[in-house]
Design a protein around this motif. Structure first.
Motif, mmCIF file in Angstrom:
data_model
loop_
_atom_site.group_PDB
_atom_site.id
_atom_site.type_symbol
_atom_site.label_atom_id
_atom_site.label_comp_id
_atom_site.label_asym_id
_atom_site.label_seq_id
_atom_site.Cartn_x
_atom_site.Cartn_y
_atom_site.Cartn_z
ATOM 1 N N ILE A 1 -2.231 68.210 82.396
ATOM 2 C CA ILE A 1 -2.863 66.899 82.582
ATOM 3 C C ILE A 1 -2.501 65.964 81.442
ATOM 4 N N LYS A 2 -2.605 66.498 80.257
ATOM 5 C CA LYS A 2 -2.283 65.677 79.091
ATOM 6 C C LYS A 2 -0.834 65.190 79.143
ATOM 7 N N THR A 3 0.023 66.054 79.645
ATOM 8 C CA THR A 3 1.441 65.720 79.663
ATOM 9 C C THR A 3 1.820 64.820 80.829
ATOM 10 N N LEU A 4 1.195 65.089 81.955
ATOM 11 C CA LEU A 4 1.616 64.397 83.179
ATOM 12 C C LEU A 4 0.877 63.095 83.432
ATOM 13 N N ILE A 5 -0.229 62.916 82.749
ATOM 14 C CA ILE A 5 -1.030 61.726 83.028
ATOM 15 C C ILE A 5 -1.292 60.960 81.748
ATOM 16 N N PRO A 6 -0.338 60.156 81.351
ATOM 17 C CA PRO A 6 -0.566 59.313 80.182
ATOM 18 C C PRO A 6 -1.695 58.345 80.488
ATOM 19 N N ARG A 7 -2.454 58.004 79.472
ATOM 20 C CA ARG A 7 -3.626 57.151 79.702
ATOM 21 C C ARG A 7 -3.220 55.768 80.172
ATOM 22 N N SER A 8 -2.057 55.344 79.730
ATOM 23 C CA SER A 8 -1.540 54.070 80.234
ATOM 24 C C SER A 8 -0.041 54.086 80.085
ATOM 25 N N ALA A 9 0.591 53.202 80.782
ATOM 26 C CA ALA A 9 2.044 53.195 80.796
ATOM 27 C C ALA A 9 2.609 52.969 79.394
ATOM 28 N N ALA A 10 1.852 52.307 78.545
ATOM 29 C CA ALA A 10 2.346 51.992 77.207
ATOM 30 C C ALA A 10 2.606 53.253 76.392
ATOM 31 N N ASP A 11 1.948 54.349 76.789
ATOM 32 C CA ASP A 11 2.096 55.573 76.014
ATOM 33 C C ASP A 11 3.439 56.236 76.206
ATOM 34 N N VAL A 12 4.108 55.914 77.257
ATOM 35 C CA VAL A 12 5.336 56.644 77.556
ATOM 36 C C VAL A 12 6.565 55.763 77.673
ATOM 37 N N THR A 13 6.351 54.507 77.971
ATOM 38 C CA THR A 13 7.525 53.645 78.084
ATOM 39 C C THR A 13 8.219 53.584 76.746
ATOM 40 N N PRO A 14 9.506 53.845 76.758
ATOM 41 C CA PRO A 14 10.249 53.889 75.503
ATOM 42 C C PRO A 14 10.196 52.535 74.800
ATOM 43 N N VAL A 15 9.407 52.471 73.781
ATOM 44 C CA VAL A 15 9.341 51.248 72.998
ATOM 45 C C VAL A 15 10.480 51.284 72.004
ATOM 46 N N VAL A 16 11.507 50.550 72.288
ATOM 47 C CA VAL A 16 12.707 50.640 71.477
ATOM 48 C C VAL A 16 12.440 50.143 70.061
ATOM 49 N N GLU A 17 11.763 49.020 69.985
ATOM 50 C CA GLU A 17 11.384 48.599 68.636
ATOM 51 C C GLU A 17 10.230 49.472 68.167
ATOM 52 N N GLU A 18 9.653 49.141 67.100
ATOM 53 C CA GLU A 18 8.640 49.961 66.426
ATOM 54 C C GLU A 18 7.967 50.976 67.365
ATOM 55 N N ASN A 19 7.948 52.207 66.901
ATOM 56 C CA ASN A 19 7.303 53.243 67.684
ATOM 57 C C ASN A 19 6.333 54.035 66.811
ATOM 58 N N HIS A 20 5.549 54.801 67.449
ATOM 59 C CA HIS A 20 4.514 55.549 66.748
ATOM 60 C C HIS A 20 5.131 56.594 65.844
ATOM 61 N N PRO A 21 4.393 57.012 64.844
ATOM 62 C CA PRO A 21 4.839 57.871 63.746
ATOM 63 C C PRO A 21 5.814 58.987 64.113
ATOM 64 N N HIS A 22 5.283 60.131 64.438
ATOM 65 C CA HIS A 22 6.173 61.291 64.516
ATOM 66 C C HIS A 22 6.701 61.525 65.915
ATOM 67 N N VAL A 23 7.203 60.486 66.507
ATOM 68 C CA VAL A 23 7.841 60.667 67.811
ATOM 69 C C VAL A 23 9.346 60.726 67.603
ATOM 70 N N VAL A 24 9.906 61.826 67.980
ATOM 71 C CA VAL A 24 11.339 61.998 67.812
ATOM 72 C C VAL A 24 12.071 61.190 68.871
ATOM 73 N N PRO A 25 13.050 60.434 68.469
ATOM 74 C CA PRO A 25 13.793 59.551 69.370
ATOM 75 C C PRO A 25 14.349 60.234 70.601
ATOM 76 N N LEU A 26 14.556 61.524 70.530
ATOM 77 C CA LEU A 26 15.020 62.219 71.732
ATOM 78 C C LEU A 26 16.409 61.772 72.133
ATOM 79 N N ARG A 27 17.352 62.385 71.548
ATOM 80 C CA ARG A 27 18.745 62.018 71.797
ATOM 81 C C ARG A 27 19.071 62.086 73.279
#
Lengths: 220, 220
Positions: free
Chosen positions: A188-214
DNA sequence: CTTGAGCCATACGCCCGCGTATGGTTACAT
DNA sequence: ATGTAACCATACGCGGGCGTATGGCTCAAG
């Protein structure tokens, strides 16, 4: 002619619905080919004579059974979710409920396994598309655009279907009780983000320890 | 008694392997019940007389077919992943390859659909557990503890299986080409964190993104 | 040339599910 | 009481898959 009073009396008379229900039962256990007239008649304590009074042939029974299935399937979904207004809670609810029961899922697997039958295929396709459509709407309500909602809905639906398969094929690999709840929570935690903003790749500034994911996917 | 010289010559004579292969083919298309002696014989251009020379009965053919399936299935997995040392790349590779082909998956669905047959169930269980075990090892190599690796492996495997089901039941809901690659990318990004640190709630300080990378294959 | 083994065809009996024909039983209406 | 409709049993022919029996063909060994 007075409609047959097929109440819940102690009348041993069968109705077409009884046959359809029995057909779905044996189908869940033994697949489509298990839906045979004579074995079903034995199971119901009657003979073929009864069957061919209610139905013209086996295919008619199949159709009735599939219609019953489709009807109850959609009813069930609507009953599950109720009138939950929050899209997040709605997905959580439907996902949890869907993963809780097994009977319904097992029946789906049994029916879908006979996709070579065009009649079956027709029903399975409708039911499946309806479910997906519902999920897509949920994800769109979460703020996803059409494409992303499609992807996430398919993702979630696939996971659900796969869980069904695992439960059937290797039940010992599907935990129960507390571990299962942990597993559910993870999905559930993985498949249902609380809002689209949590998963849409924010190219500019992003949250702390999120690996860019090559880039992991290269075209063929 | 002299072993039969069943080389790969242009001999029109059939071998047991030929029958097993044909059995798997029709099984992928029509399910377990499609594996019937006489239709198979017709398909192969011979009669039952040939079949009952190579096999004592239908069940023996089933067994041979399932053994062939299990063998090729595990071979295929090993061939897919090759000798990829990085666990992340390994999961990505196996996931992409698995979602790319459809033939193998369709066969699995067809076989698994006949889980009521105890013989089939036995093989399906082995194959499925082996796959899961492999995935679990991959996730453990990513730094997950046993429980979490189990959960993530099951999650990923379920997603893969569900994708198969969707492809079969509602192929129009499974995109191809670029959209599919987008979908794949989303799943990979979601299902394969670069290291356990990305998803495990950080209770105490942990190392940045260091992948322990312990050997993933242990013999029994 | 004969023999025997490998490989397959033909023919048969069996089981079982489908569909039909037909008759029997119950309940209700007139 | 009698007709009629709902519901089911019995009996039959048909198709098709399983397994067996048996005979025919081919090829290599001797």
């Amino acid at each position: 002619m007075k409609a047959a009073a097929n109440g819940s009396d102690a009348k041993p008379n069968l109705t077409a619905e009884d046959w359809a229900r029995a057909a779905l039962e044996v189908m869940a256990a033994g697949g489509l080919d298990a839906v045979a007239v004579e074995p079903l008649a034995r199971r119901l304590g009657v003979t073929k004579g009864s069957f061919y009074w209610h139905f013209p042939n086996r295919e008619a029974l199949l159709r009735a059974a599939l219609e019953r299935w489709e009807r109850r399937e959609t009813e069930e979904v609507l009953a599950r979710v109720g009138d939950e207004p929050d899209p997040y809670a709605r997905i959580v609810k439907v996902f949890k409920e869907a993963n809780a029961g097994y009977r319904s899922g097992r029946l789906y697997l049994a029916i879908a396994a006979a996709e070579d039958n065009p009649l079956v295929r027709e029903f399975v396709q409708r039911v499946s598309e309806r479910r997906m459509q519902y999920l897509v709407q949920c994800y769109e309500a979460l703020g996803f655009d059409a494409t992303r909602a499609q992807h996430w809905a398919r993702f979630a639906y696939a996971t659900f279907m796969g869980n069904l398969q695992i439960r059937r094929d290797t039940p010992d690999l599907m935990p129960g009780g507390a571990p299962f709840n942990e597993y559910l929570k993870l999905m559930i935690k993985t498949l249902i983000p609380r809002s689209a903003a949590d998963v849409t790749p924010v190219v500019e500034e992003n949250h702390p320890h999120v690996v860019p994911l090559r880039r992991a996917t290269d075209g063929t």
